[in-house]
Motif scaffolding. Sequence first.
Motif, mmCIF file in Angstrom:
data_model
loop_
_atom_site.group_PDB
_atom_site.id
_atom_site.type_symbol
_atom_site.label_atom_id
_atom_site.label_comp_id
_atom_site.label_asym_id
_atom_site.label_seq_id
_atom_site.Cartn_x
_atom_site.Cartn_y
_atom_site.Cartn_z
ATOM 1 N N ALA A 94 -2.823 -11.571 -5.876
ATOM 2 C CA ALA A 94 -4.168 -11.468 -5.323
ATOM 3 C C ALA A 94 -4.402 -10.246 -4.442
ATOM 4 O O ALA A 94 -5.445 -9.584 -4.557
ATOM 5 N N THR A 95 -3.474 -9.913 -3.556
ATOM 6 C CA THR A 95 -3.711 -8.774 -2.666
ATOM 7 C C THR A 95 -3.788 -7.474 -3.461
ATOM 8 O O THR A 95 -4.691 -6.654 -3.257
ATOM 9 N N SER B 235 2.385 3.387 -2.574
ATOM 10 C CA SER B 235 3.594 3.226 -1.763
ATOM 11 C C SER B 235 3.975 1.756 -1.735
ATOM 12 O O SER B 235 3.154 0.883 -1.972
ATOM 13 N N GLY B 236 5.255 1.513 -1.423
ATOM 14 C CA GLY B 236 5.753 0.146 -1.426
ATOM 15 C C GLY B 236 6.267 -0.249 -2.799
ATOM 16 O O GLY B 236 6.006 0.429 -3.812
ATOM 17 N N SER B 237 7.022 -1.324 -2.846
ATOM 18 C CA SER B 237 7.485 -1.878 -4.123
ATOM 19 C C SER B 237 7.591 -3.394 -4.039
ATOM 20 O O SER B 237 8.219 -4.030 -4.869
ATOM 21 N N GLY B 238 6.993 -3.961 -3.018
ATOM 22 C CA GLY B 238 6.955 -5.401 -2.871
ATOM 23 C C GLY B 238 5.787 -5.995 -3.628
ATOM 24 O O GLY B 238 5.211 -5.373 -4.526
ATOM 25 N N ASN B 239 5.421 -7.192 -3.239
ATOM 26 C CA ASN B 239 4.406 -7.955 -3.945
ATOM 27 C C ASN B 239 3.090 -7.181 -4.086
ATOM 28 O O ASN B 239 2.519 -7.078 -5.175
ATOM 29 N N VAL B 240 2.584 -6.640 -2.979
ATOM 30 C CA VAL B 240 1.286 -5.955 -3.002
ATOM 31 C C VAL B 240 1.338 -4.740 -3.920
ATOM 32 O O VAL B 240 0.458 -4.533 -4.767
ATOM 33 N N ALA B 241 2.377 -3.936 -3.759
ATOM 34 C CA ALA B 241 2.483 -2.722 -4.578
ATOM 35 C C ALA B 241 2.645 -3.054 -6.055
ATOM 36 O O ALA B 241 2.018 -2.423 -6.922
ATOM 37 N N GLN B 242 3.478 -4.032 -6.374
ATOM 38 C CA GLN B 242 3.721 -4.386 -7.777
ATOM 39 C C GLN B 242 2.429 -4.747 -8.493
ATOM 40 O O GLN B 242 2.164 -4.269 -9.615
ATOM 41 N N TYR B 243 1.606 -5.564 -7.844
ATOM 42 C CA TYR B 243 0.397 -6.023 -8.540
ATOM 43 C C TYR B 243 -0.755 -5.035 -8.416
ATOM 44 O O TYR B 243 -1.690 -5.073 -9.226
ATOM 45 N N THR B 244 -0.682 -4.142 -7.439
ATOM 46 C CA THR B 244 -1.605 -3.008 -7.439
ATOM 47 C C THR B 244 -1.329 -2.137 -8.661
ATOM 48 O O THR B 244 -2.251 -1.760 -9.402
ATOM 49 N N PRO C 97 0.120 15.652 -6.588
ATOM 50 C CA PRO C 97 -1.221 15.703 -7.192
ATOM 51 C C PRO C 97 -1.691 14.311 -7.622
ATOM 52 O O PRO C 97 -0.948 13.578 -8.278
ATOM 53 N N ALA C 98 -2.894 13.953 -7.256
ATOM 54 C CA ALA C 98 -3.468 12.649 -7.622
ATOM 55 C C ALA C 98 -4.939 12.644 -7.249
ATOM 56 O O ALA C 98 -5.431 13.565 -6.582
ATOM 57 N N GLN C 99 -5.625 11.603 -7.692
ATOM 58 C CA GLN C 99 -7.023 11.402 -7.290
ATOM 59 C C GLN C 99 -7.195 10.185 -6.366
ATOM 60 O O GLN C 99 -8.133 10.127 -5.585
ATOM 61 N N CYS C 100 -6.282 9.214 -6.476
ATOM 62 C CA CYS C 100 -6.409 7.975 -5.720
ATOM 63 C C CYS C 100 -5.086 7.627 -5.042
ATOM 64 O O CYS C 100 -4.019 7.868 -5.606
ATOM 65 N N ALA C 101 -5.163 7.052 -3.846
ATOM 66 C CA ALA C 101 -3.970 6.632 -3.113
ATOM 67 C C ALA C 101 -4.130 5.184 -2.673
ATOM 68 O O ALA C 101 -5.194 4.787 -2.174
ATOM 69 N N PHE C 102 -3.052 4.420 -2.837
ATOM 70 C CA PHE C 102 -3.044 3.007 -2.478
ATOM 71 C C PHE C 102 -1.836 2.731 -1.573
ATOM 72 O O PHE C 102 -0.790 2.288 -2.029
ATOM 73 N N PRO C 103 -1.958 3.005 -0.272
ATOM 74 C CA PRO C 103 -0.852 2.730 0.649
ATOM 75 C C PRO C 103 -0.621 1.224 0.754
ATOM 76 O O PRO C 103 -1.493 0.494 1.222
ATOM 77 N N SER C 104 0.546 0.775 0.334
ATOM 78 C CA SER C 104 0.799 -0.665 0.209
ATOM 79 C C SER C 104 2.138 -1.073 0.811
ATOM 80 O O SER C 104 2.732 -2.075 0.413
ATOM 81 N N ALA C 105 2.622 -0.286 1.781
ATOM 82 C CA ALA C 105 3.942 -0.559 2.356
ATOM 83 C C ALA C 105 3.848 -1.151 3.755
ATOM 84 O O ALA C 105 4.127 -2.331 3.963
ATOM 85 N N THR C 106 3.419 -0.357 4.740
ATOM 86 C CA THR C 106 3.464 -0.847 6.114
ATOM 87 C C THR C 106 2.460 -0.092 6.969
ATOM 88 O O THR C 106 1.771 0.821 6.492
ATOM 89 N N GLN C 107 2.369 -0.469 8.253
ATOM 90 C CA GLN C 107 1.398 0.153 9.147
ATOM 91 C C GLN C 107 1.779 1.601 9.464
ATOM 92 O O GLN C 107 2.944 1.963 9.518
ATOM 93 N N ASN C 108 0.741 2.423 9.645
ATOM 94 C CA ASN C 108 0.886 3.821 10.084
ATOM 95 C C ASN C 108 1.791 4.644 9.176
ATOM 96 O O ASN C 108 2.521 5.529 9.633
ATOM 97 N N VAL D 222 -8.964 6.446 -1.046
ATOM 98 C CA VAL D 222 -7.822 5.798 -0.397
ATOM 99 C C VAL D 222 -8.213 4.345 -0.155
ATOM 100 O O VAL D 222 -9.175 4.066 0.566
ATOM 101 N N SER D 223 -7.469 3.432 -0.781
ATOM 102 C CA SER D 223 -7.758 2.008 -0.636
ATOM 103 C C SER D 223 -6.492 1.324 -0.122
ATOM 104 O O SER D 223 -5.444 1.359 -0.769
ATOM 105 N N GLU D 224 -6.582 0.715 1.042
ATOM 106 C CA GLU D 224 -5.404 0.227 1.749
ATOM 107 C C GLU D 224 -4.967 -1.155 1.279
ATOM 108 O O GLU D 224 -5.722 -2.125 1.387
ATOM 109 N N GLY D 225 -3.734 -1.223 0.781
ATOM 110 C CA GLY D 225 -3.153 -2.506 0.425
ATOM 111 C C GLY D 225 -2.373 -3.106 1.564
ATOM 112 O O GLY D 225 -2.276 -4.325 1.703
ATOM 113 N N ALA D 226 -1.785 -2.253 2.422
ATOM 114 C CA ALA D 226 -1.083 -2.711 3.614
ATOM 115 C C ALA D 226 -2.088 -2.888 4.756
ATOM 116 O O ALA D 226 -3.260 -2.536 4.641
#
Length: 449
Positions: free
Chosen positions: A204-205, A232-241, A315-326, A344-348
């Motif tokens: 869901a996240t 970023s990240g490789s846990g639950n949020v990142a995997q399903y993102t 190089p990219a067009q979109c970023a999904f930070p999904s690991a941790t704060q700051n 930039v759409s924040e998963g974390a």
Amino acid sequence: MIEVIERMKRKDPYEKEFHQAVEEVFGTVRPVLERYPDYRRSAILERLIEPERLIQFRITWLDDAGQVHVNRGYRIQMNGAIGPYKGGLRFHPSVNLSILKFLAFEQVFKNALTTLPMGGGKGGSDFDPKGKSDTEIMRFCQAFMMELFRHVGPDTDVPAGDIGVGAREIGYLFGMYRKLRNEFTGVLTGKSLGWGGSLIRPEATGYGNVYFASEMLATRSDTLAGKTCLVSGSGNVAQYTVEKLIDLGAKVVSMSDSSGFVYDEAGIDREKLAFVKRLKNVRRGRIREYADKYPNAVYTEADPQLDFNPLWDRPAQCAFPSATQNEISGKDAQNLLRNGVFLVSEGANMPSTPDAIDIFLANNVLYAPGKASNAGGVAVSGLEMSQNSMRLSWPREEVDSRLKTIMKSIHKTCLDAAAEYGKPGNYLIGANIAGFVKVVNAMIDQGIV
């Protein structure tokens, strides 16, 4: 407002993450306070930053060698004006009061945005599950719940998982709760499907974050199809993102963990993602093994001496930070812009520093704050609570449809609130104001409590 923030800092000078979260919200709601002076007369700001209840306790447990260990446990019941406290439990060595208070504070407004009747809370422990056996984790979870059970319940406080707390830990926690209370109730969300969990909850996240990003792009008559995305990240949020981005035709080129990150210019496809899921969810390995499996990918070890994260310098067009704060600094934000990122759409939770946010907003980046874009997880937790109350289970399609509807509604709510206060297209201001107004109005309706 300044006096409230300064007084908070004097009272709790070491809670830097909490200070950052409060300043970010309070810095955007000044127009609301000017429009509704009753809010200040009711000391709303002072009440919002003080948890309604802050519980700290000792957890004593035995490892497999018979050695006794002691950890700290916490539950912060931040604000229950619109429903039972709702928020995850985090097991990680970094857990302290500052981090949990910031997460609980953010949770209050995130939950308000979902339109579901949930207050905000957070909890956890400085226990580190890494390297522990299943039996050790079971003993710890049972010891944790032997204290926590006094303070939670389906109509009081409904914890969920977070970093270090997945379906395994939720199972152990629930088992002890059921034994102690002699009842089977929906006191925890994130349960396994066979005994009260909801379909789509693990996804869901991440799914919700991508749905929100799609809504943002739609305002510019654009889609995710063909976009290169940094995750970023490789846990639950990142995997399903990553999974949902693949579904929508995007190309994901990065994933990470605390040891470093991999960059795969060819793109992470379904086969590679399946490998990451096995690596992280079953074997509990490190992301560096991805580069061993797929030699065309480049692994970069984390370097704490650097003042930027090389993952965000691609190089990219979109970023999904999904690991941790700051995890995205001002310098990282500049690198993202230089490399072509415009979304930039924040998963974390709070992954962008204030400097980074200022850069995004000043450069017309489609920026989604985590309290809006990652609200899908708690939204489906709320749907799990509803299913538990009715003793039924909705099919996958229904839960996913409800999740999409909720994320679309959050997106519209943010845009509407931003426009009403003269900041059209500013999702940060819209999310903060919309969540703030809903919670504060409920608090005022209920009197001075």
